[in-house]
Design a protein around this motif. Structure first.
Motif: not given
Length: 162
Positions: A131-146
């Motif tokens: 769950r933690i790794m999924r949340d980290i990936c979602m945060g990084l995905k959002h950062l990278h999209s910006q």
């Protein structure tokens, strides 16, 4: 008044101005940690009573060199992300200012980080790690999209709100 030894050192700094916004507006409750670029304090705002995390940079900030300053890039990125939307995977930015050539970033205070949770609870279950790794990936995905890259991904910087 409760102060940490680090905050006492902070108070003893040489001042260029007679007024300190940091000391006037906030009570330091705890030193959350010190890294290569600054110290993060858990603070309570004297006006609204809310708790914030405030990062104070170690190095002196020169505005004229702002294009090459990674600290200002962090402030700009946080401000831009907070202006776009409220993302549950990104720490919320509230305010920033420069005082005595140091940058202060006011951010959402989160209860824990991976390092403290690991220290307190020991080994984490596979489902929690997933769950933690999924949340980290979602945060990084959002950062990278910006088109933003996080340069300090480490257990102490991965904060958990609840």
């Amino acid at each position: 008044e409760f102060t940490t030894s680090s905050h006492k050192e902070h108070r003893g700094r040489t001042r260029h101005s007679a007024f300190s916004r940091f000391e006037h507006d906030y009570d330091v409750l705890e030193n959350l940690g010190t890294g290569d670029h600054g110290t993060v304090y858990k603070c309570q705002n004297k006006l609204d009573g809310l708790i914030y995390a405030i990062k104070c940079t170690n190095s002196k900030l020169k505005i004229e060199n702002s294009q090459n300053n990674h600290v200002l890039h962090e402030a700009h990125a946080l401000a831009a992300l907070s202006a776009l939307d409220e993302n549950p995977y990104i720490v919320r930015y509230y305010n920033a200012w420069i005082e005595d050539e140091k940058l202060y970033l006011v951010m959402e205070h989160c209860q824990n980080n991976i390092r403290t949770i690991r220290r307190e609870k020991g080994r984490l279950s596979e489902s929690i790690i997933r769950r933690i790794m999924r949340d980290i990936c979602m945060g990084l995905k959002h950062l990278h999209s910006q088109r933003i890259v996080h340069l300090a991904i480490k257990p102490g910087n991965i904060v958990i709100y609840q």
